[in-house]
Design a protein around this motif. Sequence first.
Motif, PDB file in Angstrom:
ATOM      1  N   PRO A 138       0.746  -1.199  -0.085  1.00 19.95           N
ATOM      2  CA  PRO A 138      -0.122  -0.099  -0.115  1.00 19.95           C
ATOM      3  C   PRO A 138       0.997   1.219   0.052  1.00 19.95           C
ATOM      4  O   PRO A 138       0.388   2.320  -0.775  1.00 19.95           O
ATOM      5  CB  PRO A 138      -0.705  -0.079   1.243  1.00 19.95           C
ATOM      6  N   GLU A 139       1.911   1.273   0.689  1.00 21.59           N
ATOM      7  CA  GLU A 139       2.733   2.393   0.794  1.00 21.59           C
ATOM      8  C   GLU A 139       3.558   2.906  -0.707  1.00 21.59           C
ATOM      9  O   GLU A 139       3.637   3.688  -1.051  1.00 21.59           O
ATOM     10  CB  GLU A 139       3.715   2.245   1.699  1.00 21.59           C
ATOM     11  N   ALA A 140       3.821   1.392  -1.265  1.00 17.89           N
ATOM     12  CA  ALA A 140       4.550   1.802  -2.686  1.00 17.89           C
ATOM     13  C   ALA A 140       3.300   2.155  -3.554  1.00 17.89           C
ATOM     14  O   ALA A 140       3.884   3.003  -4.381  1.00 17.89           O
ATOM     15  CB  ALA A 140       4.785   0.229  -3.006  1.00 17.89           C
ATOM     16  N   GLU A 141       2.301   1.833  -3.647  1.00 21.60           N
ATOM     17  CA  GLU A 141       1.054   2.398  -4.413  1.00 21.60           C
ATOM     18  C   GLU A 141       0.618   3.640  -4.197  1.00 21.60           C
ATOM     19  O   GLU A 141       0.734   4.543  -5.142  1.00 21.60           O
ATOM     20  CB  GLU A 141      -0.025   1.603  -4.192  1.00 21.60           C
ATOM     21  N   GLU A 142       0.961   4.231  -2.893  1.00 20.92           N
ATOM     22  CA  GLU A 142       0.997   5.581  -2.534  1.00 20.92           C
ATOM     23  C   GLU A 142       1.923   6.285  -3.215  1.00 20.92           C
ATOM     24  O   GLU A 142       1.572   7.459  -3.839  1.00 20.92           O
ATOM     25  CB  GLU A 142       0.546   5.737  -1.101  1.00 20.92           C
TER      26      GLU A 142
END
Length: 419
Positions: A138-142
Amino acid sequence: MAHLLMIESWVGASGNLLPPLLHSLGHTYTFVTRKPEHYQSAHSTEKHPVVRYADSVLVAETNDSAGLIKLLQPYRFDGVITVCDYYIEIAREVAKAFSLPCPFPDEVKTVRQKHLMRQALDRAGLANPSYRLAHSLPEAEEAAAAIGYPLVLKPVDLASSAFVSLIRNEKELQDGYEALEAFPLNFRDQERDCTYLLEEYMSGEEVSVESVSYYGETAVLGVTDKSVTGTPYFIENGHMFPAKLSDEARTEVTQFVRDALKAVGFDHGIAHTEVKLTAEGPRIVEINPRTAGNYIVELIQRVTCVDLLQAFVELSLGKKPTIATKDDGMASAAVMFLVPPQSGTLARIQGLESLESDEHIVRYKVDNCEGRSIAAPIDNACYLGHVITQDREGSNARLYGEEALKRIILSFENKGAEA
């Protein structure tokens, strides 16, 4: 004559060149490794140079710096050296423990860890590509949403372009992230820092600046070009020294690298700094606190008569290296690597006889890999061979190398997975 401690090594390039150089200089070394078989080719009975030239081979757990320091207490050395990225910080710790010289600065971790390098450039007010750090999908997608596609996904602590991927959409981001998650230990069985660095994709020619620093005094040897292949991976398939740049561009990139080295605290050792020449100006890709790999040191020596590996040895012994270029009549030198176009069983290699009669080729090596299963090319470990070319007249060494490899034909038994 001095006696060095060599902690592990690369298997290729500098790992092949350094041992005979030490021997020719009259030095000896103890080679310490956790896995001697790592240096034994499955396709040859000949001992690897790091083992063959060693005064002695000590088998020890090199991934445990504290244990290694304790084990080495009875031994006496004049300096500590390694050409393997994964052991640079350990070599620095061992050298410090025994008050020995080594060719790395105190702040070498800031250079080795790609995210720490970016943060140091920020603090110094130097231009960086847009980047974000992530510790989960999720952090990578953000982060990807903030940067925008295309972007580059990097592990912060690997080398040789391993797992560095061009990411063009959410599916590729998930695939790249999952590939890294499934790789918790690096190629030397060290626990990885699973911080992921996402950077905007930088468009432009890539070069590297080769420099030598001795307690804050830095000399720049010149600029090397680079070509890559294997999208979405970044496999280096060739280099030429010197790069074909205008005087203005060469001056700009050289000064930018000097500023970057100062920002990250790189004041002692040899640096191979990779730079993208973007439309907005030069941007650092990576700073490597060692001699350049991929035989770039040989290219530099052919053109300038400066042996960077010898300078590396001198730094390892606490000596100030003499960096004096000399015109020996060579205008350019290049290396081109034979990268397999796919995976599969290699049935036949054709065209090698054409290399023998090529006046521009000073040497070449192609592995005897007919009948072998070849993995899909994803990083610099995929090479099947290389050619070294030179040009006394101008900047055609790269062209000569490219033309030579076009004559090498690889035939596979099965289609495999194309790169």
